[in-house]
Design an enzyme around this catalytic site. Structure first.
Site, short mmCIF file in Angstrom:
data_model
loop_
_atom_site.label_atom_id
_atom_site.label_comp_id
_atom_site.label_asym_id
_atom_site.label_seq_id
_atom_site.Cartn_x
_atom_site.Cartn_y
_atom_site.Cartn_z
N ASN A 6 54.14 37.45 33.64
CA ASN A 6 52.92 36.63 33.52
C ASN A 6 52.84 36.11 32.08
O ASN A 6 52.50 36.86 31.16
CB ASN A 6 51.71 37.52 33.86
N LYS A 8 50.79 33.93 30.96
CA LYS A 8 49.41 33.56 30.59
C LYS A 8 49.41 32.19 29.89
O LYS A 8 50.18 31.31 30.30
CB LYS A 8 48.80 34.67 29.72
N HIS A 91 43.39 38.23 38.52
CA HIS A 91 43.74 38.87 37.25
C HIS A 91 42.46 39.20 36.49
O HIS A 91 41.51 38.41 36.50
CB HIS A 91 44.64 37.94 36.43
N GLU A 93 41.65 39.01 33.47
CA GLU A 93 41.20 38.01 32.50
C GLU A 93 40.38 36.93 33.19
O GLU A 93 39.41 36.42 32.64
CB GLU A 93 42.42 37.42 31.77
N GLU A 159 46.49 47.00 37.66
CA GLU A 159 46.49 46.75 36.23
C GLU A 159 45.19 47.26 35.61
O GLU A 159 44.17 46.54 35.62
CB GLU A 159 46.59 45.25 35.95
N GLY A 165 47.55 44.58 27.35
CA GLY A 165 47.70 44.11 25.97
C GLY A 165 47.30 45.11 24.90
O GLY A 165 47.17 44.76 23.73
N SER A 201 50.69 46.72 29.55
CA SER A 201 51.50 47.21 28.43
C SER A 201 52.89 47.72 28.83
O SER A 201 53.41 48.65 28.21
CB SER A 201 50.74 48.29 27.65
#
Ligand code: PGA
Length: 246
Positions: A6, A8, A91, A93, A159, A165, A201
């Protein structure tokens, strides 16, 4: 075994070209499914650069309507039309920054599957829920609320939000417990085995340990997939893992 990248909102045209030069020199295995999720504007560009390679391309999101007055949105049909095989839905985000709720995610996934895309449906708890011991229940509810009835040819990506991250990952026990639970819920609902990817991560250092965990069917990699060397090292770890388990 599935390795998903991904990207992003990262990598421009020049960096994508450089990235694909490394891919062209690499020997891919027929036993690993790989998909790259580039920024929307570069789907076609990437597709043309790697169409000779066994790597699929996916969209990072799609709308729940197939067409219409939705400025700035993308239709699942358009993704399919541009050569995408997969799409990421839900996702964290997008859930957090774009206020996408479970009902909306469910209908995005449903529309994507109806457009013949394979969905990677992302779910994950926040740190407070994990610390309070509520992670498993939270995930069960999230899954029940956003899993469409037509869920086939598709995947779940577990996730944990607090892992994305941050360099922090759950323990092997926590990942195994969650993946086993997710598979059990899916089997009960759909009467079939669904592959569950781990994301958050994932990097060159922890990939071997993650792939060793029971019920981990692959990984969804963000940061570490932006660098071709790391991405290919993660891919190679998956090939090695598969060779051992065959
Ligand atoms: P990360 O991102 O690997 O950079 O933690 C994973 C993701 O958001 O899918």
């Amino acid at each position: 075994m599935f390795i998903a990248a991904n990207w992003k909102m990262n990598l421009d045209k020049k960096s994508i070209l450089e990235f694909t030069k490394s891919l062209q020199k690499f020997k891919f295995s027929n036993h690993i499914n790989t998909c790259i999720f580039p920024p929307l504007t570069y789907i076609d560009y990437l597709h043309n650069l790697i169409k000779n390679l066994p790597i699929s391309i996916g969209g990072q999101n799609c709308h729940f309507k197939s067409f219409g007055a939705f400025t700035g949105e993308v239709s699942a049909n358009f993704l399919k039309d541009t050569g995408c095989e997969y799409v990421l839905i839900g996702h964290s985000e997008r859930r957090i920054l774009n206020n996408e709720n479970n009902a909306e995610i469910k209908s995005r996934a449903e529309t994507a599957i109806n457009s013949s895309l394979k969905v990677i449906l992302c779910i994950g708890e926040n740190l407070a829920d994990r610390k309070e011991g509520k992670a498993v229940d939270y995930i069960e509810k999230q899954l029940n609320d956003c899993l469409p009835n037509n869920f086939h040819n598709s995947f779940i990506a577990y996730e944990p939000i607090w892992s994305i991250g941050t360099g922090k990952i759950p323990s092997s026990f926590e990942i195994q417990e969650m993946h086993t639970h997710i598979k059990k819920i899916l089997y009960k609902k759909l009467n079939k085995n669904i592959n569950v990817l781990y994301g958050g991560s994932v990097n060159v250092k922890n990939i071997n340990d993650i792939l060793d965990i029971t019920n981990v069917d692959g990984v969804l990699v963000g940061g570490a997939s932006l660098n071709a060397k790391d991405f290919l090292a993660i891919y190679s770890a998956a090939v090695k893992h598969l060779d051992i388990s065959l």
